[in-house]
Design a protein around this motif. Sequence first.
Motif, short mmCIF file in Angstrom:
data_model
loop_
_atom_site.label_atom_id
_atom_site.label_comp_id
_atom_site.label_asym_id
_atom_site.label_seq_id
_atom_site.Cartn_x
_atom_site.Cartn_y
_atom_site.Cartn_z
N ASP A 80 0.84 -1.20 0.00
CA ASP A 80 0.00 0.00 0.00
C ASP A 80 0.88 1.25 0.00
OD1 ASP A 80 -2.38 -1.43 -0.06
OD2 ASP A 80 -2.44 -1.61 2.12
N THR A 116 -8.59 3.84 0.06
CA THR A 116 -7.40 3.09 0.46
C THR A 116 -6.39 4.06 1.04
OG1 THR A 116 -5.77 1.44 -0.25
CG2 THR A 116 -6.18 3.27 -1.76
N ALA A 151 -2.43 -1.38 -4.72
CA ALA A 151 -3.16 -0.27 -4.08
C ALA A 151 -4.15 0.36 -5.04
CB ALA A 151 -2.17 0.78 -3.57
#
Length: 272
Positions: A80, A116, A151
Amino acid sequence: MASSLWPWTLSIFIVGMMVNAVQSASSLYGHGYVPAKPAGLQPSAWSLAHATFYGDESASDTMGGACGYGNLFNNGYGTDTAALSSTLYMNGFACGSCYQIRCTGSPECFRGNPITTVTATNLCPPNWSEDSNNGGWCNPPRTHFDMSKPAFMKIANWKAGIVPVMYRRVPCVKKGGLRFSFQGNGYWLLVYVMNVGVGGDIGGMWVKGSKTGWISMSHNWGASYQAFASLGGQGLSFKVMSYTTKQTIVAMNVAPPKWSTGLTYQSNVNFS
């Protein structure tokens, strides 16, 4: 007569109390009084940008990067992550900062516009051979996130290539203490600071050997700071200042006297 003097005497009393309070505070500061630390980072307002991705589903192409975090899996950053355009990267002072990102205004956005959270671990350099609106996505003054593919796939169909997004800065949530990765030699210590909580970034750093006082370190690149000093054979402590919040913490006895370059040492303190 007494009643006419009452407002005047009350005013004198209040002013006197205020003066005494200031004098008391001054005396406390002079005797080791420490004021409350600055408030932690609060989420910023949402802003517009665009996002692309680089690499594949394994995120192997995101390893290393301009922040110097090396293997992002081993050092706790995972997949991420994102590379920032230079407008956001700020010569490396944004390394480690955390952002919430959601796709918006495109049919390729996933339903519900899921959010996210990514950590800045790399720089997306300008591409002056391409127009800023057609390939040169990271050319200044554009704000742009070149995300890892895993991501990006949390917010939009990867086949879109590029999507408009909303983003905001958020506190970084980390477990454990700051990590210090050593490079250099006997006369030059280069330290990469990782696993930084709250702001995620570093704005100043000092090192103290067991035989020295505090030595100011200069910013090298990315998330690294350097000291030109002979520190071999000494236990090392560090003082670290957050670039965003300006909070400073001290990590004592991070590395033993027989420390070595190529190793990472973890402290028991972090920003909160």
